[in-house]
Design an enzyme around this catalytic site. Structure first.
Site, PDB file in Angstrom:
ATOM      1  NE  ARG A  10       9.601  26.558 111.459  1.00  0.00           N
ATOM      2  CZ  ARG A  10      11.096  26.267 111.501  1.00  0.00           C
ATOM      3  NH1 ARG A  10      11.161  25.136 110.635  1.00  0.00           N
ATOM      4  NH2 ARG A  10      12.289  25.926 112.385  1.00  0.00           N
ATOM      5  CG  ASP A 140      13.941  28.924 104.113  1.00  0.00           C
ATOM      6  OD1 ASP A 140      15.200  29.280 104.965  1.00  0.00           O
ATOM      7  OD2 ASP A 140      12.792  28.450 104.505  1.00  0.00           O
ATOM      8  CB  ILE A 141      17.980  23.644 105.055  1.00  0.00           C
ATOM      9  CG1 ILE A 141      18.735  23.457 103.201  1.00  0.00           C
ATOM     10  CG2 ILE A 141      17.900  22.111 105.340  1.00  0.00           C
ATOM     11  CD1 ILE A 141      18.449  22.671 103.233  1.00  0.00           C
ATOM     12  CD  GLU A 142      13.709  29.263 108.045  1.00  0.00           C
ATOM     13  OE1 GLU A 142      13.440  29.654 109.373  1.00  0.00           O
ATOM     14  OE2 GLU A 142      13.771  30.217 106.810  1.00  0.00           O
ATOM     15  CD  GLN A 143      14.919  20.244 107.528  1.00  0.00           C
ATOM     16  OE1 GLN A 143      15.505  18.952 107.159  1.00  0.00           O
ATOM     17  NE2 GLN A 143      14.704  20.384 106.371  1.00  0.00           N
TER      18      GLN A 143
END
Ligand SMILES: *[C@@H]1O[C@H](CO)[C@@H](O)[C@H](O)[C@H]1NC(C)=O
Ligand SMILES: *[C@@H]1O[C@H](CO)[C@@H](O)[C@H](O)[C@H]1NC(C)=O
Ligand SMILES: *[C@@H]1O[C@H](CO)[C@@H](O)[C@H](O)[C@H]1NC(C)=O
Ligand SMILES: *[C@@H]1O[C@H](CO)[C@@H](O)[C@H](O)[C@H]1NC(C)=O
Length: 378
Positions: A10, A140-143
């Site tokens: 994050r 890296d779309i960690e949503q």
């Protein structure tokens, strides 16, 4: 329900530094398909050409900065994601070894609902990659995303449009996407099959798999064997070609502070009342710190047969007991064997900087052992 924290993934990336001396006016020149030139930072201008070779086996590496890359095992690496900072020296070195160097891409899911915004974001990424002589991008779309949300299809479109633009603009370029360890148990409802189809391959983040809420607030492995492999089985069952999957392994572990430790080494991290497991103390630790600490621990390295994972217990200076779960060459080799059995495309890790590159003789041997554990056993 946010335990354990997703800490290092994050981190907000600092903006990439540009090529020194490059002014915007020069951009149009660089966009011409003429790679060798005065702006190439490498001694050999040929090293500014993109890599076009497609390896049969991917070794996909995340780098988070500094100069530790000088000590990586370049005989294996096929792709390096520059997650934090651009380093032209790294780019020249990677290219001299035939390895790709790619951008990290992250963008707000709300914003990509607008096709014009999407197009301009993609154009910016392609231009950045070109000016830095890079070979693609790792999305890296960690949503969070719910299955019914309007962003669901926009995300798939983003991946497809990014892949199409990169492939068209940079010869041989690579576009990849990071997915959770499992298509289940997640607050990220993505169209995994369509995303895997649209890009070159997906990197499966087989870590952060344990939530104490699921186990009476006890500590457990970061990436248990069975849980990890079940994740791949589930992606394949959804129709994803195994050759589109790269196994991502953790080169870090979790340190849990125990309220108490049972005789059979169960570390209770919180009282299991509501709110569930509140007050759990846990943080991520890189492998290099783990290996420095383990010899002075209470237990030495233990092996959990069910999770096929090492762990140890130690007492801190305040007298509190901790339990540390991590991955080592033994647990990694077991998981890596699945890559051969199921015909996955490759292996990788978060992140390469977690090992000890100080040159200390014991550390050097341990570090080499970790790199060796990535190799396919023939
Ligand atoms: C995923 O995307 C593909 C291609 O756009 C589409 O055909 C399919 O219906 C989508 N799957 C789901 C579950 O929405
Ligand atoms: C692995 O997990 C699956 C699904 O949870 C379970 O059915 C199976 O028994 C487990 N295998 C082992 C060896 O623990
Ligand atoms: C440890 O703490 C847990 C949670 O408070 C409790 O259920 C358990 O009985 C305790 N065990 C020991 C050995 O004290
Ligand atoms: C820790 O112990 C192991 C096994 O006895 C030994 O091989 C290793 O060199 C030790 N590590 C350090 C850092 O002293």
């Amino acid at each position: 329900m946010t335990l354990p924290p997703l800490g290092s993934r994050r981190l907000l990336a600092r903006p990439l530094r540009g090529v020194p001396g490059l002014v915007p006016l020069l951009l149009p020149l660089l966009l011409a398909p003429l790679w060798a030139g005065a702006n190439c930072p490498c001694q050999d201008p040929n090293l500014c050409r993109p890599i076009s070779h497609r390896p049969n086996f991917e070794v996909f590496v995340f780098d988070v900065g500094e100069k530790t890359w000088k000590f990586y095992d370049w005989s294996q690496i096929t792709t390096v994601v520059l997650f934090e900072t651009y380093d032209s020296e790294l780019m020249c070195h990677a290219h001299s070894k035939g390895a790709r160097v790619v951008l990290k891409g992250d963008v707000s899911l709300k914003a990509i609902m607008d096709p014009n915004f999407r197009a301009s974001w993609i154009t910016q990424q392609v231009q950045l990659a070109k000016t830095q002589y890079m070979d693609g991008i790792n999305l890296d779309i960690e949503q969070e995303l719910s299955c019914s949300s309007p962003e669901y299809d926009a995300l798939t479109a983003l991946v497809k449009e990014t892949a199409d633009s990169f492939h068209r603009e940079i010869e041989g370029s690579q576009v990849t996407f990071d997915v959770n360890w499992s298509p289940r148990y997640t607050d990220r409802c993505y169209n995994y099959t369509a995303i895997a189809d649209a890009c070159d391959f997906v990197f499966v983040m087989s870590y952060d798999e344990h939530n104490p809420v699921w186990s009476k607030c006890t500590a457990a492995a970061n990436a248990p064997y069975n849980t990890t492999l079940t994740g791949y089985d589930d992606f394949i069952k959804k129709g994803i070609n195994p050759k589109k999957l790269v196994m991502g392994l953790p080169w870090y572990g979790y340190d849990y502070t125990c309220l108490n430790l049972s005789k059979d080494d169960v570390c209770f991290t919180a009282k299991a009342h509501s709110p569930p497991c509140s007050g759990v103390l846990t943080h991520q630790v890189p492998y290099k710190e783990i290996m420095k600490q383990v010899n002075s621990s209470l237990s030495g390295i233990q092996w959990d047969k069910d999770q096929k994972s090492p762990y140890y217990n130690y007492k801190d200076s305040d007298g509190r007991i901790h339990q540390v779960w991590f991955d080592n060459p033994q647990s990694i080799s077991l998981k890596a064997a699945y890559i051969q059995n199921r015909g996955l495309l490759g292996i990788g890790m978060w992140n390469a900087n977690c090992l000890d590159y100080s040159g200390d003789p014991i550390a050097k041997w341990q570090t080499e052992d970790m790199w060796r554990a990535l190799k396919p056993k023939l």
